[in-house]
Design an enzyme around this catalytic site. Structure first.
Site, short mmCIF file in Angstrom:
data_model
loop_
_atom_site.label_atom_id
_atom_site.label_comp_id
_atom_site.label_asym_id
_atom_site.label_seq_id
_atom_site.Cartn_x
_atom_site.Cartn_y
_atom_site.Cartn_z
N LEU A 152 -32.84 -4.20 -113.68
CA LEU A 152 -33.77 -5.30 -113.65
C LEU A 152 -34.81 -5.04 -112.95
O LEU A 152 -35.09 -4.12 -111.74
CB LEU A 152 -32.75 -6.34 -112.86
CG LEU A 152 -31.55 -6.71 -113.33
CD1 LEU A 152 -30.67 -7.71 -112.51
CD2 LEU A 152 -31.78 -7.60 -114.64
N ASP A 153 -36.01 -5.72 -113.09
CA ASP A 153 -37.15 -5.45 -112.37
C ASP A 153 -36.98 -6.11 -110.76
O ASP A 153 -36.23 -7.07 -110.49
CB ASP A 153 -38.40 -6.41 -112.98
CG ASP A 153 -38.80 -5.66 -114.20
OD1 ASP A 153 -38.52 -4.61 -114.66
OD2 ASP A 153 -39.45 -6.47 -115.29
#
EC number: 5.4.99.25
Length: 336
Positions: free
Chosen positions: A80-81
């Site tokens: 996930l960013d």
């Protein structure tokens, strides 16, 4: 104002009715139900589903989990960013071998998309319908992969709310789909342009939002165990690795076959006790013990009907072994 918060999801029913090929019993002197492992073994073969906060990278979260539990190895599945929140499963020690299997099922997100010009709900629903199914997608400029055109499947697009130019929607999609790029492409199809404002992952493979815990919860649970000997909270926040493999169809083997598989043998028909319905040739299957422990994964060389009717032959080509050698006694003979 539209906010992304935790949502309630339906509980997964992981109780599958298996077909019995041969009635056999298991010996409880070795092995155990995955949910009844000693706490040290649960950690060694466990998964923590972290509710990732906004800010840190997924790698930083994995490192924190490793430090909290004083481990040598931990790894996450599905990066996930930093600005994205939600479900981030982290495998511990030996369970890291199972991570590739997490990418088979689809993932789900709740996204807040901002339109640069307003559009009607009717137009948004029309475009959502157009984007449901197989789509072409080129990774964004900041992606960590080559920017070649790829095909990804969008299983579901659901409009949840609309407030002016802000659109809240849920998407169920194939692993590797870029939601930021999806928002841009939807905006282009609408003729309004659009960008992703906020994103929260609510499901990753078998791991749901209801399974996710905060890092502070994990730290508290570990301290309770270490200082007070109280395992209850730690058992709540750490799942056995088998929990993340529930999407795979199963081939359940007899006790006598387990150690041979751990030493690299394939799964032979004569060693099978039970199996899932609808196994197809070439399908990835989970090889389990009669107690529900994950032994290995492999490719089915026969379908369910063929396995049930066969008296001999290799049923599963084993590709990855999860269980340690010696967990079950050796009951096989070496060829001279």
């Amino acid at each position: 104002m539209i906010l992304l918060e935790k949502t309630q999801e339906k509980k997964i029913n992981d109780k599958e009715e298996l077909i019995v090929k041969e009635e056999v019993e298991t010996n409880w002197d070795y092995g155990c139900n995955p949910y009844e492992r000693k706490i040290e073994d649960l950690i060694k073969y466990g998964v923590v589903v972290v509710d990732k906060p906004r800010g840190p990278t997924s790698h930083e979260v994995s490192t924190w989990v490793k430090k909290i539990l004083n481990l040598d190895k931990a790894g996450h599945g599905g990066t996930l960013d930093p600005k994205v929140t939600g479900v981030l499963p982290v495998a511990l020690e030996r369970a890291t071998k199972t991570i590739p299997m997490w990418h088979i099922p689809p993932k789900e997100y709740v996204c807040l998309m901002h339109l640069h010009r307003d559009a009607s709900e009717e137009d948004i629903l029309r475009v959502f319908k157009e984007f449901t199914g197989r789509i072409y997608q080129r990774p964004p400029l900041k992606a960590a992969v080559k920017r070649r055109l790829r095909i990804r499947k969008i299983h579901e697009l659901e409009l949840l709310d609309k407030d002016g130019k802000d659109v809240l929607f849920r998407v169920k999609c194939q692993s590797g789909t870029y939601i930021r790029k999806l928002c841009e492409d939807i905006g282009e199809a609408l003729g309004t342009s659009a960008h992703m404002q906020e994103l929260r992952r609510t499901k990753s493979g078998c791991f749901e939002e209801k399974d996710a815990v905060y890092l502070q919860d994990l730290l508290d649970a570990y301290v309770f165990w270490k200082e007070d000997g109280d395992e209850e909270e730690l058992r709540r926040v750490i799942k056995p690795m088998e929990y993340g493999l529930r999407h795979l169809k199963k081939v359940v083997v007899k006790d006598s076959a387990v150690d041979a598989i751990c030493h690299g043998a394939d799964v032979y028909v004569r060693g099978i006790a039970k199996l899932s319905k609808g196994i197809g040739k070439g399908e990835t299957v989970l090889v389990e013990t009669l107690k529900g422990e994950a032994v290995a994964v492999g490719k089915a060389l026969m379908n369910t009907k063929e396995i049930l009717n066969a008296d001999k032959g290799v049923a599963v080509d084993v590709e990855r072994v999860y269980m340690d050698r010696g967990t079950y006694p050796r009951m096989w003979k070496r060829k001279k």
